[in-house]
Design an enzyme around this catalytic site. Structure first.
Site, mmCIF file in Angstrom:
data_model
loop_
_atom_site.group_PDB
_atom_site.id
_atom_site.type_symbol
_atom_site.label_atom_id
_atom_site.label_comp_id
_atom_site.label_asym_id
_atom_site.label_seq_id
_atom_site.Cartn_x
_atom_site.Cartn_y
_atom_site.Cartn_z
ATOM 1 N N HIS A 48 74.907 -60.029 2.136
ATOM 2 C CA HIS A 48 76.211 -59.639 2.650
ATOM 3 C C HIS A 48 76.445 -60.400 3.945
ATOM 4 C CE1 HIS A 48 79.018 -56.084 1.640
ATOM 5 N NE2 HIS A 48 79.039 -56.993 0.706
ATOM 6 N N HIS A 88 80.688 -66.492 -6.027
ATOM 7 C CA HIS A 88 79.958 -65.231 -5.935
ATOM 8 C C HIS A 88 79.753 -64.602 -7.312
ATOM 9 C CE1 HIS A 88 78.629 -62.010 -3.223
ATOM 10 N NE2 HIS A 88 78.976 -61.199 -4.203
#
Lengths: 230, 763
Positions: free
Chosen positions: B108, B62
């Protein structure tokens, strides 16, 4: 013409209302921070929409305890005009300036869409006096808690006193979902007992441009200003 | 200091024992053994738990993009109008009049599957912070959502929660959610996608960046307090899912849009002064990534006293404080002497304001807690030594061209149209859109499918003769094409986005992308990543729409089952006079013309089409080919026609093909059309495969325009050598007629279109 727009933490339609009022009056309204209770006399105070204090606890409940509320009440007792839109309407109810309550939409969903409002046969007031009874206005709503609820006796009283100003209305007989939130008697806006305070769920400041939302909101605000100036 | 010299000071056995016990912690935090050994070597010691946590967050997929970096570097990111490309909180482009558009898309996905409301709400909150951190006031939100099969029991719950969460944050903070896309496919059953995009507006000369400046300057923490929510969220977001993923609920952050609104207003108020030198939001990996990024970008160091960080819960450890992903927090470096002025603004908005440390020139991140040193790390290895993998890949492409003659069906044109509009992927998303406040801020011109791209007026650009400039925004991706051929799929996503922007009347300018894929350790998934990036690069270069920001989300897999490759393209364009923007709805007596379709076009492309799924119950074959020259040509000619005010509506042809697009253009005003057919198809019956392929084929580079001035338009099209096909003139009959073949009631189809999603959601 002096107008003011009240701003609480979490207000989010303040700028839109300022733009709309400036378009109508040519003058920028003053911004009133919620902790202020010392501002000049105004002809019109608008409590705009938003999610004051995050709508935590109950919509408008915390804002109704802000210092500015007592100044608004003084302004009303001097015969001043107040418009509460959406969360502003919820605040006026929580501050007991207007009666009844606004509860969750019947479908328990936030709803943002155009509605058709019908001007009611109501008492003299600065907001709608320039309109014909039964005239329809297209103004959008955007809320989660706009379902106006009042006990039967109160509804009867409001009706008798001519304080029901605006109702959601059908465009066609077949239209089923014309009332966006399930409010009692299709009520979209009500007046105070002197007719100088209007609380309404739909957003007139979002209908001021033919490119989006139409101009019926502009008509309502223009009428209001004209009535106040006399 | 020589490498390992410190290590040699301790007994070798003790060292090995320590290293081994820490290795288990490292593996649990998502690091590999090699990565762990690299860390020990680079920092010349065995990291303590806080240091290990910081490394694992910074080395997570990430934060480090370790699997995709090699390929991300190949994207086109530059153009004369690009002010800031990838690498900052958001991309920035010049839109004229000293204004800049600031935008980014971010995923998300994992949190939204575990906790749909909070996961999607914080997705919106996070992307908004990315935009206002740059000094921009957010003016529009978009999203790209992918859910599992409509009949899957969990889907309804997830749709309901995600939509509520997106609305819950956006509506409250008062930024209009103006559009997006929502699609369904069984590959997302266990791994939904929630990509949120925010667009903001700033003065060109008032953009704020994150690089720390000035050793000795104060480091300021503002916003909400730090709690234990979201600890190690970035690491969770970089792992595959299993049945036990629900246990990860505590790593999902909790959103507070009210505090988000206060933080937005306070930051913009402060940025209006000259106090802010640099600023960074605390997003993924919270205080860790914000402090590391600010210090390393400025080639400086940072000393922080964690005892001064405002905390929400008692006895938080340094590890927890550094890895918390509590929302609505920012880190800033202020001009010396302006701390008091800044504090007054944050006091007014009832937000925490704490001086928690100083910028240094040591090149190290040094943290103290309870009087002890909790972390002492060189910054360089944290940022520069994150591994960059060149993972093996294989780009699989399906090249089988499906011919209409191979198709047999007992379905009529009307039957197929009904099936198309009963498909939740095509049907109106009104049920979803009405839950988003699309009109707050008063500048929304077209939202939620009114136009192919959403149009937002730029506040303050009004002129005497015009309502002013507008921004056009769209999000697009057709994952089934990408699956079948990643390169063509990547190109198609860019082309469709550009066509959508152009169909709204705006000029396509730049891209933010959200690359959602499965596990990159699998060759074919890595091939999907590499292939689609190749396609995106080629199309973006050709159409002069560089990539200025983006996000990568990998490991979208549950129990080894990967999602369809979904590289979402978020595109922004601009229009000078917003009153010239185009909706999709044709008006009465307009002539409809297909741009980019020649008169002898008769065989539609059915491989990978919605039509094929209806007939075959699956997608197969090669996706429709892309010709970039043709794409550019239709976009340019459409913009030219619109500049001359010759158009009344436009709609690109995509999912469901020509007839689906025509229906969508007729819905709003209940119009009818006697449609012209190519001469070879006139004598077909309603079952003829060739005719059906003409109606429903998904050939690219086509846009339907509506005009009141057919003669002028035809002249210009001929002058510019553009292929076109005249479909006919709209009438008030409410029937779409294929002469002697089919009569289709537009109202009937529209009702189906509008009822599909509500009935799926049980409304």
């Amino acid at each position: 013409m002096r107008s003011g727009v009240v701003i609480f933490p979490g207000s989010n339609c303040d700028r839109d209302m300022i733009v709309a009022l400036k378009q109508v009056t040519g003058k920028t309204p003053i911004k009133i921070w919620h902790k202020e209770n010392d501002f000049p006399n105004l002809d019109l105070i608008v409590v705009p929409g938003g999610f004051t204090f995050g709508d935590y606890l109950r919509c408008g409940a915390l804002a109704a305890r802000s210092p500015v509320i007592s100044s608004i009440k003084n302004h009303i007792s001097r015969g001043g005009t107040v418009l509460g839109v959406c969360n502003g309407f919820q605040i006026l109810i929580e501050a007991k300036i207007l009666p009844g309550s606004l509860i969750r939409n019947k479908k328990l969903l936030f709803t943002c869409r155009e509605t058709t409002l019908e001007v009611q046969n109501c008492m003299k007031n600065p907001f709608l006096s320039g309109f014909k009874i039964g005239e329809c206005l297209k103004i959008p709503v955007a809320h989660n808690e706009g379902n106006y609820f009042a006990p039967k006796e109160l509804l009867k009283q409001l009706k008798e006193e001519g304080r029901i100003a605006l109702k959601y209305s059908k465009q066609k007989n077949s239209e089923k979902n014309y009332n966006p939130n399930g409010s009692s008697d299709d009520i979209a806006g009500i007046l105070s007992n002197n007719g100088k305070v209007l609380g309404m769920m739909p957003h007139p400041e979002r209908a001021i441009n033919y490119l989006h939302g139409g101009t019926d909101g502009l008509k309502l605000l223009t009428n209001c200003i004209q009535q106040i100036i006399g | 200091m020589e490498p390992q010299s410190q290590l040699l000071k301790i007994n070798k056995n003790e060292y090995l024992a320590q290293q081994k016990s820490k290795l288990e912690d490292a593996l649990e935090m998502g690091l590999t053994k090699d990565e762990y050994n690299l860390i020990c070597k680079k920092i010349d010691k065995i990291p303590n738990m806080t240091e290990l946590g910081i490394f694992s967050a910074m080395f997570s997929e990430h934060c480090s993009y370790k699997s995709s970096k090699k390929w991300l570097k190949t994207l086109p990111t530059k153009a004369a109008h690009v002010i800031q490309g990838p690498g900052e909180n958001a991309g920035v482009i010049d839109i004229g009049e000293n204004l800049a558009a600031v935008f980014k898309i971010e995923s998300h996905n994992h949190p939204s599957f575990i906790e749909p409301y909070q996961g999607s709400a914080t997705g919106v909150g996070g992307i908004l912070r990315d935009v206002f951190t740059m000094g921009a006031r957010p003016i529009a939100l978009m999203n790209a959502l992918r859910f599992g099969a409509p009949n899957q029991p969990l889907t309804k719950h997830l749709v309901s929660g995600v939509v509520k969460g997106i609305g819950g944050y956006g509506n409250c903070i008062g930024i209009p959610t103006v559009g997006g896309e929502t699609n369904f496919d069984k590959s997302y059953d266990g791994n939904i996608l929630v990509n949120a995009m925010a667009v903001g507006l700033a003065k060109k000369d008032k953009i704020f960046y994150s690089a720390a400046t000035g050793a000795g300057n104060s480091v300021i923490y503002v916003g909400a307090k730090t709690g234990r929510d979201g600890i190690h969220g970035a690491t969770m977001a970089s792992a595959e899912f299993t049945e036990n993923s629900a246990e990860k609920r505590p790593t999902v952050q909790v959103g507070d849009p009210f505090t988000g609104k206060l933080l937005l207003e306070a930051c913009l108020e402060l940025m209006n002064t000259d106090a802010v030198l640099s600023i960074q939001d605390m997003g993924a990996a919270g205080l860790t990534s914000s402090s590391v990024e600010m210090a390393s970008k400025g080639s400086l160091g940072m000393n922080l006293n964690l005892d001064l960080v405002p905390i929400r819960e008692d006895k938080m450890s340094s590890y927890e404080i550094m890895l918390s992903e509590s929302q609505e927090r920012m880190l800033m470096i202020l001009k010396p002497g302006s701390e008091e002025k800044a504090k007054l603004i944050f006091d007014k908005w009832d937000l925490d304001f704490a001086i928690i440390g100083k910028v240094t020139n040591t090149g190290r991140l040094i943290l103290t807690k309870d009087g002890f040193e909790a972390c002492n790390l060189p910054l360089k290895p944290l940022v520069e030594d994150a591994p960059e993998y060149n993972k093996p890949y294989e780009i699989k492409t399906n090249t089988k061209v499906l011919k209409p003659s191979e198709f047999k069906t007992n379905l009529t044109i009307m039957d197929i149209l009904i099936k198309i509009f009963k498909n939740p992927n095509i049907a109106s998303k009104k049920w979803i859109w009405e839950q988003y406040d699309s009109s707050v801020m008063g500048d929304t011109i077209f939202a939620n499918g009114d136009s192919d791209a959403s149009i937002v007026k730029i506040h303050g650009t009004e002129k005497k003769e015009s309502y002013g400039k507008g921004l056009a925004i769209t999000t697009d991706c057709t994952p089934r094409y990408v699956k079948s051929n990643p390169i063509i799929g990547g190109m198609q996503a860019v082309c469709e986005a550009a066509r959508n922007i152009a169909s709204s009347g705006a000029k396509p300018l730049a891209i933010t992308n959200n690359l959602n894929f499965g596990n990159p350790d699998k060759k074919n998934v890595m091939g999907e990543i590499v292939g689609s990036l190749k396609g995106i690069s080629e199309a973006a270069s050709f159409l002069s729409t560089p990539i200025v920001s983006g996000n990568v989300s990998l490991y979208n897999e549950t129990n080894g089952k990967s999602i369809l490759p979904t590289p979402v393209i978020g595109m922004v364009g601009a229009i000078d006079e917003v009153e010239n923007s185009l909706e999709i709805s044709a008006k009465l007596d307009n002539v409809l013309i297909v741009l980019g379709q020649s008169h002898n076009f008769e065989t539609g492309w059915i491989g990978c089409s919605i039509y094929q799924e209806i007939i075959n119950k699956k997608y197969d074959g090669a996706p429709p080919p892309i010709n970039l020259e043709d794409e550019k040509k239709v976009i340019e000619i459409l913009l030219k026609l619109n500049e001359q005010k010759l158009l009344t509506a436009a709609h690109d042809i995509s999912d469901g093909g020509l007839l689906t697009a025509v229906c969508e253009m007729l819905f709003k005003y209940s119009l009818g059309l006697d449609i012209n057919l190519p001469s070879t198809l006139i004598n077909c019956d309603s079952y003829a495969p060739l005719l059906q392929s003409w109606c429903f084929g998904e050939d690219q580079a086509r846009i339907i325009i509506a005009t009141k001035d057919i003669n002028k338009v035809q002249l210009i099209l001929k002058e510019n050598d553009v292929d076109f096909f005249v479909l006919g003139q709209t009438n008030s009959s409410n029937n779409l007629i294929l002469k002697d073949i089919a009569t289709i009631s537009i109202n009937e189809i529209r009702d189906i279109n509008e009822k599909t999603i509500p009935s799926m959601m049980g409304d």
